[in-house]
Design an enzyme around this catalytic site. Sequence first.
Site, PDB file in Angstrom:
ATOM      1  N   SER A   8     -20.090  17.004  57.055  1.00  0.00           N
ATOM      2  CA  SER A   8     -19.265  17.780  56.226  1.00  0.00           C
ATOM      3  C   SER A   8     -18.887  16.811  54.861  1.00  0.00           C
ATOM      4  CB  SER A   8     -17.838  17.996  57.127  1.00  0.00           C
ATOM      5  OG  SER A   8     -16.866  18.642  56.290  1.00  0.00           O
ATOM      6  N   HIS A  32     -22.538  20.361  55.113  1.00  0.00           N
ATOM      7  CA  HIS A  32     -21.725  21.369  55.644  1.00  0.00           C
ATOM      8  C   HIS A  32     -20.648  21.558  54.467  1.00  0.00           C
ATOM      9  CE1 HIS A  32     -19.104  23.712  58.571  1.00  0.00           C
ATOM     10  NE2 HIS A  32     -18.208  23.071  58.097  1.00  0.00           N
ATOM     11  N   ASP A  34     -17.061  22.809  53.197  1.00  0.00           N
ATOM     12  CA  ASP A  34     -15.744  23.422  53.812  1.00  0.00           C
ATOM     13  C   ASP A  34     -14.834  24.124  52.646  1.00  0.00           C
ATOM     14  OD1 ASP A  34     -15.698  23.133  56.704  1.00  0.00           O
ATOM     15  OD2 ASP A  34     -15.685  20.908  56.220  1.00  0.00           O
ATOM     16  N   MET A  36     -11.879  26.275  51.505  1.00  0.00           N
ATOM     17  CA  MET A  36     -10.552  26.647  52.167  1.00  0.00           C
ATOM     18  C   MET A  36      -9.636  26.930  51.008  1.00  0.00           C
ATOM     19  SD  MET A  36      -9.561  23.419  54.741  1.00  0.00           S
ATOM     20  CE  MET A  36     -10.741  22.379  55.604  1.00  0.00           C
ATOM     21  N   HIS A  65     -19.093  26.760  55.263  1.00  0.00           N
ATOM     22  CA  HIS A  65     -18.131  27.152  56.134  1.00  0.00           C
ATOM     23  C   HIS A  65     -16.679  27.967  55.336  1.00  0.00           C
ATOM     24  CE1 HIS A  65     -15.243  26.003  59.455  1.00  0.00           C
ATOM     25  NE2 HIS A  65     -14.989  27.091  59.555  1.00  0.00           N
ATOM     26  N   MET A  67     -13.368  29.196  55.319  1.00  0.00           N
ATOM     27  CA  MET A  67     -12.102  29.590  55.817  1.00  0.00           C
ATOM     28  C   MET A  67     -11.041  30.017  54.974  1.00  0.00           C
ATOM     29  SD  MET A  67     -11.915  25.587  57.769  1.00  0.00           S
ATOM     30  CE  MET A  67     -13.497  25.006  56.747  1.00  0.00           C
ATOM     31  N   MET A 136     -15.424  26.178  66.695  1.00  0.00           N
ATOM     32  CA  MET A 136     -14.477  25.104  66.193  1.00  0.00           C
ATOM     33  C   MET A 136     -13.933  24.270  67.508  1.00  0.00           C
ATOM     34  SD  MET A 136     -14.058  25.605  63.181  1.00  0.00           S
ATOM     35  CE  MET A 136     -13.103  24.048  62.748  1.00  0.00           C
ATOM     36  N   ASP A 174     -18.011  22.250  65.347  1.00  0.00           N
ATOM     37  CA  ASP A 174     -17.069  21.564  64.252  1.00  0.00           C
ATOM     38  C   ASP A 174     -15.834  21.082  64.474  1.00  0.00           C
ATOM     39  OD1 ASP A 174     -16.607  21.045  61.740  1.00  0.00           O
ATOM     40  OD2 ASP A 174     -16.399  23.104  60.851  1.00  0.00           O
TER      41      ASP A 174
HETATM   42  C1  DX5 Z   1     -12.180  21.562  59.410  1.00  0.00           C
HETATM   43  C2  DX5 Z   1     -13.513  21.739  58.862  1.00  0.00           C
HETATM   44  C3  DX5 Z   1     -14.543  20.639  59.435  1.00  0.00           C
HETATM   45  C4  DX5 Z   1     -14.230  19.197  59.121  1.00  0.00           C
HETATM   46  C5  DX5 Z   1     -14.549  18.321  60.214  1.00  0.00           C
HETATM   47  O1  DX5 Z   1     -11.662  22.679  59.369  1.00  0.00           O
HETATM   48  O2  DX5 Z   1     -14.042  22.919  59.535  1.00  0.00           O
HETATM   49  O3  DX5 Z   1     -15.914  20.888  59.108  1.00  0.00           O
HETATM   50  O4  DX5 Z   1     -14.621  18.828  57.913  1.00  0.00           O
HETATM   51  O5  DX5 Z   1     -14.344  17.085  59.961  1.00  0.00           O
HETATM   52  P1  DX5 Z   1     -14.390  15.888  61.079  1.00  0.00           P
HETATM   53  O6  DX5 Z   1     -15.717  15.766  61.571  1.00  0.00           O
HETATM   54  O7  DX5 Z   1     -13.504  14.746  60.481  1.00  0.00           O
HETATM   55  O8  DX5 Z   1     -13.552  16.502  62.318  1.00  0.00           O
HETATM   56 ZN    ZN Z   2     -16.288  23.207  58.651  1.00  0.00          ZN
END
Ligand code: DX5
Ligand code: ZN
Length: 223
Positions: A8, A32, A34, A36, A65, A67, A136, A174
């Site tokens: 990520s 990956h 993210d 948000m 991903h 969110m 998750m 994840d």
């Molecule tokens: C959080 C993200 C994850 C995050 C994981 O909502 O979806 O992808 O980056 O980070 P780590 O591996 O540090 O938990």
């Molecule tokens: Zn993620």
Amino acid sequence: MEPIIAPSILASDFSRLAEEVQAIEGAADWAHVDVMDNHFVPNLTIGLPVVQSLRKATSIPFDVHLMITDPQRWAPAYAEAGAYNVTFHAEACEDPVALAKTLRAAGSKAGLAIDRDTPVEPYLELLPYLDTILIMTIKAGFGGQAFMPEMLDKVRDVRRRAQINDLEIRIEVDGGIAADTIEQAAEAGADAFVAGTAVYGAADPAEAIRNLRALAAARMGGA
Ligand code: DX5
Ligand code: ZN
């Protein structure tokens, strides 16, 4: 099936994104990403313009991903921007099957994410329409949180259903995936592993990826 390792980039240095993605090329399977929106989750990260720019800087497949609220409106543009897989959240989408079809028509794989407080049972019927299901193992929103092993019951439920119905679906985990947690996730039936802190927090990200891959592959092979 071989494990997919998807670092990520949330845990990377955003001022050097292209270099950070290039640092995992060759070692990782997917990057990956993210996304948000400060609405579906409190955090705010990156969006479409950054994904479009980054797409030109690397050949590694993007695992986006989302969110975000209203993925029906925003998700297809990520497929059009060249994302390999686009995952949206069950909690944000009224008609996941319709969106999955739209994403596939737009040229990407389609993924459904299940957040910490959402049961997976109501979504098992949708597996034939999906390429990936992301379970998750934390509450979505921030990197660096502690892995929640109790989430692995959902992974087991999905794996069981996929086996019974002989489905080709990637089961992705994840949140808090690291050398001390990836084996239990693989044993539960996961075959795609997102890792932020464990990869980008390591002195040698490529070496961290190789280590995670070996740990996962050993448990998947033994399953
Ligand atoms: C959080 C993200 C994850 C995050 C994981 O909502 O979806 O992808 O980056 O980070 P780590 O591996 O540090 O938990
Ligand atoms: Zn993620």
